[in-house]
Structure formats: C-alpha cells, structure tokens
Design a protein around this motif. Structure first.
Motif, PDB file in Angstrom:
ATOM      1  N   ASP A 176       0.788  -1.431   0.027  1.00  0.00           N
ATOM      2  CA  ASP A 176       0.088  -0.120   0.047  1.00  0.00           C
ATOM      3  C   ASP A 176       0.705   1.159  -0.084  1.00  0.00           C
ATOM      4  O   ASP A 176       0.627   2.095  -0.730  1.00  0.00           O
ATOM      5  CB  ASP A 176      -0.967  -0.193   1.290  1.00  0.00           C
ATOM      6  CG  ASP A 176      -1.923   1.360   1.178  1.00  0.00           C
ATOM      7  OD1 ASP A 176      -2.660   1.286   0.348  1.00  0.00           O
ATOM      8  OD2 ASP A 176      -1.828   2.006   2.037  1.00  0.00           O
ATOM      9  N   ILE A 177       1.782   1.234   0.840  1.00  0.00           N
ATOM     10  CA  ILE A 177       2.801   2.379   0.785  1.00  0.00           C
ATOM     11  C   ILE A 177       3.409   2.725  -0.171  1.00  0.00           C
ATOM     12  O   ILE A 177       3.635   3.826  -0.713  1.00  0.00           O
ATOM     13  CB  ILE A 177       3.680   2.464   2.140  1.00  0.00           C
ATOM     14  CG1 ILE A 177       3.770   3.767   2.826  1.00  0.00           C
ATOM     15  CG2 ILE A 177       4.865   1.732   2.014  1.00  0.00           C
ATOM     16  CD1 ILE A 177       2.634   4.711   3.077  1.00  0.00           C
ATOM     17  N   PHE A 178       3.876   1.699  -1.109  1.00  0.00           N
ATOM     18  CA  PHE A 178       4.715   1.827  -1.987  1.00  0.00           C
ATOM     19  C   PHE A 178       4.060   2.160  -3.388  1.00  0.00           C
ATOM     20  O   PHE A 178       4.640   2.494  -4.430  1.00  0.00           O
ATOM     21  CB  PHE A 178       5.897   0.616  -2.155  1.00  0.00           C
ATOM     22  CG  PHE A 178       6.985   0.825  -1.313  1.00  0.00           C
ATOM     23  CD1 PHE A 178       8.109   1.755  -1.696  1.00  0.00           C
ATOM     24  CD2 PHE A 178       7.373  -0.081  -0.359  1.00  0.00           C
ATOM     25  CE1 PHE A 178       9.074   1.858  -0.731  1.00  0.00           C
ATOM     26  CE2 PHE A 178       8.219  -0.123   0.571  1.00  0.00           C
ATOM     27  CZ  PHE A 178       9.134   0.856   0.102  1.00  0.00           C
ATOM     28  N   LYS A 179       2.916   1.607  -3.493  1.00  0.00           N
ATOM     29  CA  LYS A 179       2.022   1.960  -4.562  1.00  0.00           C
ATOM     30  C   LYS A 179       1.861   3.653  -4.795  1.00  0.00           C
ATOM     31  O   LYS A 179       1.681   3.985  -6.030  1.00  0.00           O
ATOM     32  CB  LYS A 179       0.737   1.439  -4.222  1.00  0.00           C
ATOM     33  CG  LYS A 179      -0.541   1.370  -5.497  1.00  0.00           C
ATOM     34  CD  LYS A 179      -1.764   1.039  -4.955  1.00  0.00           C
ATOM     35  CE  LYS A 179      -1.878  -0.371  -4.363  1.00  0.00           C
ATOM     36  NZ  LYS A 179      -3.069  -0.719  -3.811  1.00  0.00           N
ATOM     37  N   TYR A 217       4.678   9.741   7.245  1.00  0.00           N
ATOM     38  CA  TYR A 217       3.831   9.014   5.982  1.00  0.00           C
ATOM     39  C   TYR A 217       4.222   7.840   5.330  1.00  0.00           C
ATOM     40  O   TYR A 217       4.058   6.947   5.556  1.00  0.00           O
ATOM     41  CB  TYR A 217       3.308  10.078   5.030  1.00  0.00           C
ATOM     42  CG  TYR A 217       2.086   9.628   4.333  1.00  0.00           C
ATOM     43  CD1 TYR A 217       0.784   9.923   4.952  1.00  0.00           C
ATOM     44  CD2 TYR A 217       2.180   8.968   3.088  1.00  0.00           C
ATOM     45  CE1 TYR A 217      -0.245   9.409   4.551  1.00  0.00           C
ATOM     46  CE2 TYR A 217       0.919   8.642   2.468  1.00  0.00           C
ATOM     47  CZ  TYR A 217      -0.431   8.787   3.074  1.00  0.00           C
ATOM     48  OH  TYR A 217      -1.463   8.331   2.482  1.00  0.00           O
ATOM     49  N   PHE A 218       5.605   7.939   4.749  1.00  0.00           N
ATOM     50  CA  PHE A 218       6.090   6.851   3.913  1.00  0.00           C
ATOM     51  C   PHE A 218       7.183   6.225   4.915  1.00  0.00           C
ATOM     52  O   PHE A 218       7.819   5.193   4.680  1.00  0.00           O
ATOM     53  CB  PHE A 218       6.867   7.505   2.662  1.00  0.00           C
ATOM     54  CG  PHE A 218       5.973   7.818   1.600  1.00  0.00           C
ATOM     55  CD1 PHE A 218       5.302   6.946   0.905  1.00  0.00           C
ATOM     56  CD2 PHE A 218       5.824   9.372   1.397  1.00  0.00           C
ATOM     57  CE1 PHE A 218       4.556   7.443   0.046  1.00  0.00           C
ATOM     58  CE2 PHE A 218       5.122   9.676   0.588  1.00  0.00           C
ATOM     59  CZ  PHE A 218       4.307   8.963  -0.129  1.00  0.00           C
ATOM     60  N   GLN A 260       3.250   6.911  10.856  1.00  0.00           N
ATOM     61  CA  GLN A 260       4.177   5.903   9.875  1.00  0.00           C
ATOM     62  C   GLN A 260       3.589   4.976   9.433  1.00  0.00           C
ATOM     63  O   GLN A 260       2.429   4.412  10.203  1.00  0.00           O
ATOM     64  CB  GLN A 260       5.566   5.758  10.530  1.00  0.00           C
ATOM     65  CG  GLN A 260       6.427   7.029  10.842  1.00  0.00           C
ATOM     66  CD  GLN A 260       7.755   6.977  11.609  1.00  0.00           C
ATOM     67  OE1 GLN A 260       7.331   6.142  12.430  1.00  0.00           O
ATOM     68  NE2 GLN A 260       8.500   7.718  11.559  1.00  0.00           N
ATOM     69  N   PRO A 261       3.711   4.247   8.489  1.00  0.00           N
ATOM     70  CA  PRO A 261       2.765   3.148   7.747  1.00  0.00           C
ATOM     71  C   PRO A 261       2.496   1.851   8.759  1.00  0.00           C
ATOM     72  O   PRO A 261       1.419   1.631   8.692  1.00  0.00           O
ATOM     73  CB  PRO A 261       3.842   2.746   6.545  1.00  0.00           C
ATOM     74  CG  PRO A 261       4.540   3.765   6.413  1.00  0.00           C
ATOM     75  CD  PRO A 261       4.857   4.509   7.495  1.00  0.00           C
ATOM     76  N   TYR A 262       3.363   1.739   9.598  1.00  0.00           N
ATOM     77  CA  TYR A 262       3.297   0.457  10.548  1.00  0.00           C
ATOM     78  C   TYR A 262       4.461   0.552  11.470  1.00  0.00           C
ATOM     79  O   TYR A 262       5.484   0.557  11.327  1.00  0.00           O
ATOM     80  CB  TYR A 262       3.201  -0.877   9.718  1.00  0.00           C
ATOM     81  CG  TYR A 262       3.317  -2.103  10.814  1.00  0.00           C
ATOM     82  CD1 TYR A 262       1.839  -2.499  11.093  1.00  0.00           C
ATOM     83  CD2 TYR A 262       4.343  -2.673  11.321  1.00  0.00           C
ATOM     84  CE1 TYR A 262       1.782  -3.677  11.743  1.00  0.00           C
ATOM     85  CE2 TYR A 262       4.124  -3.861  11.893  1.00  0.00           C
ATOM     86  CZ  TYR A 262       2.902  -4.149  12.352  1.00  0.00           C
ATOM     87  OH  TYR A 262       3.005  -5.475  13.120  1.00  0.00           O
ATOM     88  N   VAL A 263       3.798   0.609  12.877  1.00  0.00           N
ATOM     89  CA  VAL A 263       4.815   0.675  13.856  1.00  0.00           C
ATOM     90  C   VAL A 263       4.604  -0.490  14.739  1.00  0.00           C
ATOM     91  O   VAL A 263       3.441  -0.580  15.464  1.00  0.00           O
ATOM     92  CB  VAL A 263       4.981   2.125  14.606  1.00  0.00           C
ATOM     93  CG1 VAL A 263       5.597   1.927  15.971  1.00  0.00           C
ATOM     94  CG2 VAL A 263       5.171   3.104  13.770  1.00  0.00           C
TER      95      VAL A 263
END
Length: 412
Positions: free
Chosen positions: A93-96, A138-139, A168-171
């Motif tokens: 999702d984040i790299f999309k 965010y990224f 942040q995307p996932y912590v």
C-alpha cells in the motif's frame, strides 16, 4: 524533572555474527564498509507522562525502537529479511503511492540485509557513540533506512531508530503493531498544498524569503504538531537511556552505549526532528544531520549551536530556499551537502532497488549514479559523526568540494 519511563518489554535479536569479511553477498543493500558485523534488537518504551492521543482507549504513549549495533559473531549466520517485520499489505500500500506494484514489493521482501539474526552479542571492551534516527512522515519505515543504519553500525556506532505510532505506515508495539491514521496524516499534506497553491511567494530579496519562510512555518501547523510530538518521543527515549545505562546492573547493548556521545539524524520530517532536538536537548545531543527535510520548528529564531549537517537533494527548490533562511545563523560547525539531480528518496533504501525500470528508479532517487552517490552519502554521514562524536580527524568533512555529483560546504 525526569519523566517516569516504564519499559514494557524488549526483544533481543542477538544475531550470530558474521566476521567482517563475511558480508551478505545476496543482499540488494550495499555492503557495509566498516570492520564490525551487525546485530539488531528491539525495545519498547512507555512514556508514562503522556497518554496516547490517537486512540480513545486510555493508554500511555509507547515508542518502538529498533537498534543496529556492532556485534561479535562466530560460526554460521542467518541474515534478517529486508522489511520482514512489515505486513505485506502495508508495504504494498505504501509503495503503490510511489509507483511500485505488488510484484516489485515482493522482490524487495525477498532480499536479506547485512544484519544477522539469532543469538549474537555486542562487541565488548569499548563503548560506542549512539545515533538516534527518525524515519520520515507518512512513508517512513525504520527498516527502509537499513543501509544507512548498517553503514554506521559497521563503523562503530549504535543506531537507534525511533518510530512514531499512527503517523508512519506500521509501527510495532509490545502487544501488536499499529497502522497509520491515514486521514489525519493526509490533512498535513492538504495544508501544504493549500499554502503553496493559493499563496504566491515573492522570493527576490532576503526580506521576501524570510517573510515567505515564516508564513510557511506558521501555516503548516499540522506538520509542526507532528514535529513536537516526535521530538518529545526522542527526549523520552534519551531519558530512558540515561536511566538504563547509568544502572549498575546494565548489560548487553546498553552496557556498550556511550550516552555522553549522542548524535541524531533523520530523513524528511525526521530530519526536521533532528534539527529541533539539537536546540531542545542541546545538553545531551552532540551533533545532528537533517536528511532532505524542510526544517520546521524553532531554528529560524533559535539557531543551532551544535555541529550540524543539512544533506539535501534538488527535488524541491522552495525547501532549499527556506532552509537557507532557517539555518542562516547556525553555529561554527554547520555543513551543507547537496546531491545534484537527486530526489527525495535518495536518502533511503530506494537507492538499492536496481530491479526497477530506469525511469521508475529515477522518479524515486533522481538522475544519479545510485551506487556512487549512495557510497558518498554514507561516507559523509560516517565522517561527520566520527569527527563530532568520536573526535577523529576527518579531512573529508573539513574540505569544501563541488563536482558534477555533489557539493559539500562547511559554511562556518
């Protein structure tokens, strides 16, 4: 008055260590250039002076720290997977948003790093400076800056990546990981778009540039709030280090941390946090680096007196102009580094994604020789912290250079 800090738990990933010459030939990441092998561990610290504001459930603010450290390894070794701690759907999702599809993300996650997994122990007999690292907003994912962390750890630094939940995307947390609150995060970018779209800045004189910079700082209130929250996260972790490392029974990685030599760095908004920490905690921080972030915060009126290096790309001219104004009165050891023709993600592991189409890679890191500029960036980071945290003579960081690839100037 020190914060009350509780450690919820820490997980040691004491890796079986590879000897210095036994680097991982299979990793897409560059081989670290230092003499030490690298181990990792995780720490979860709770700041009991603050409640978490992103959720309705009453919970103290918990900070996840990933640590890379010089390790002693013997025998066979297994390496950590790159981004292996991040759920596939999160990475996809984040790299999309930057043009990478599921297949390409899968290739990233097939790679291993140069950090070892399994029971490994830190190198004994000496203490190492500590460098705090803050990923971007965010990224930002801690493990997407592994190349920078491994380079420093292999050269005798302990790198502690301070991660900020919900932004942040996932912590990871001590019980389970938490996802980013996307809608809240996107509001910060909305403010950015509105300021730049509906406000025409005149930038012909120093007075106009200062006025524009101050408007920018004033109007982007959401980014400023993030900066303050993240800066407090770092201060809480430093408090924790002072508590643990000054304990007579301290062991493991904490026993080899030299907390009298702490540096800080970060990328994008994490770089702005590094700058703010250098004025908010100047008694315990010794030096800092901002990797391509616009310098939000108070530095425009409270100059950095500590050694500091601003490392930029050429992707965003308005940030560059604003940063010149913000740092105009900085102290005697201020350095400016610019990677020419580079883009924002140069200062991350994006520089190692050689399997991308040429244009896709350029869209992330710019029109640069990826291997050469990455090696240069890591060497300047190493030299900067070696000089200002270890007291080592580093001619590289003392000389001004302006060539086709980059420019380094010691301004004062």
């Amino acid at each position: 008055m020190l914060r009350q800090l509780l450690i919820l738990g820490f997980v040691l990933i004491f890796c079986s260590i590879v000897r210095a010459e036994g680097r991982n030939e299979q990793s897409i990441l560059p081989k670290p250039g230092g003499p030490f092998a690298i181990g990792t561990m995780k720490v979860f610290v709770t700041d009991s002076s603050r409640m978490e504001t992103f959720i309705t459930k009453k919970k103290f603010r918990e900070i996840y720290i990933k640590i890379w450290y010089p390790a002693h390894v013997e025998g066979q070794s297994e390496y950590e997977g790159l981004l292996s701690d991040y759920p596939d759907e999160v990475v996809v999702d984040i790299f999309k948003a930057v043009g990478l599809d599921k297949e390409l993300v899968g290739k990233i996650k097939e790679s291993t790093t140069n950090s070892v997994t399994g029971p490994v122990v830190p190198v004994n007999g000496q203490k190492f400076p500590v460098v705090l690292f803050n990923p971007g907003f965010y990224f930002g994912m801690a493990d997407f800056y592994t190349g920078i962390a491994e380079s420093l750890a292999s050269n005798g630094f302990i790198v502690c990546s301070v991660n900020h939940p919900y932004e942040q995307p996932y912590v990871e947390q001590s019980d389970k990981g938490v996802l980013m609150k996307k809608k809240k995060a996107q509001l910060a970018y909305l403010q950015l778009v509105l300021v730049e779209k509906f406000r025409k800045f005149e930038l012909d004189t120093d007075e106009q540039i200062e006025d524009a910079t101050r408007i920018y700082l004033k109007k982007l209130k959401r980014f400023d709030r993030v900066l303050r929250r993240w800066t407090t996260d770092n201060i809480a972790f430093i408090d924790y280090l002072y508590y643990v490392c000054n304990n007579d029974s301290v062991g493991g990685v904490f026993a080899v941390m030299d907390i009298d030599r702490i540096g800080v760095m970060g990328q994008s908004l994490g770089g702005a946090v590094a700058g703010q920490l250098c004025i908010d905690d100047s008694k315990r921080i010794r030096a800092g680096i901002n990797l391509d972030g616009f310098q939000f915060g108070d530095i425009i009126d409270r100059p950095v007196e500590l050694p500091f290096m601003l490392m930029e790309s050429e992707h965003y001219e308005l940030w560059r102009i604003g940063n010149e104004m913000v740092f105009r009165n900085s102290g005697p050891d201020f350095h400016s580094f610019t990677a020419k023709r580079a883009k924002h993600f140069l200062y991350s592991d994006a520089v190692s994604l050689k399997f991308l189409e040429e244009e896709d890679l350029k869209n992330m890191i710019g029109d640069v020789n990826a291997d050469e500029i990455n090696a240069t960036v890591n060497e300047y980071i190493r030299a900067f912290f070696s000089k200002y945290l270890k007291g080592v003579n580093e001619p590289l960081i003392d000389n001004n250079i302006d060539n086709d690839e980059y420019r380094h100037i010691k301004l004062r």
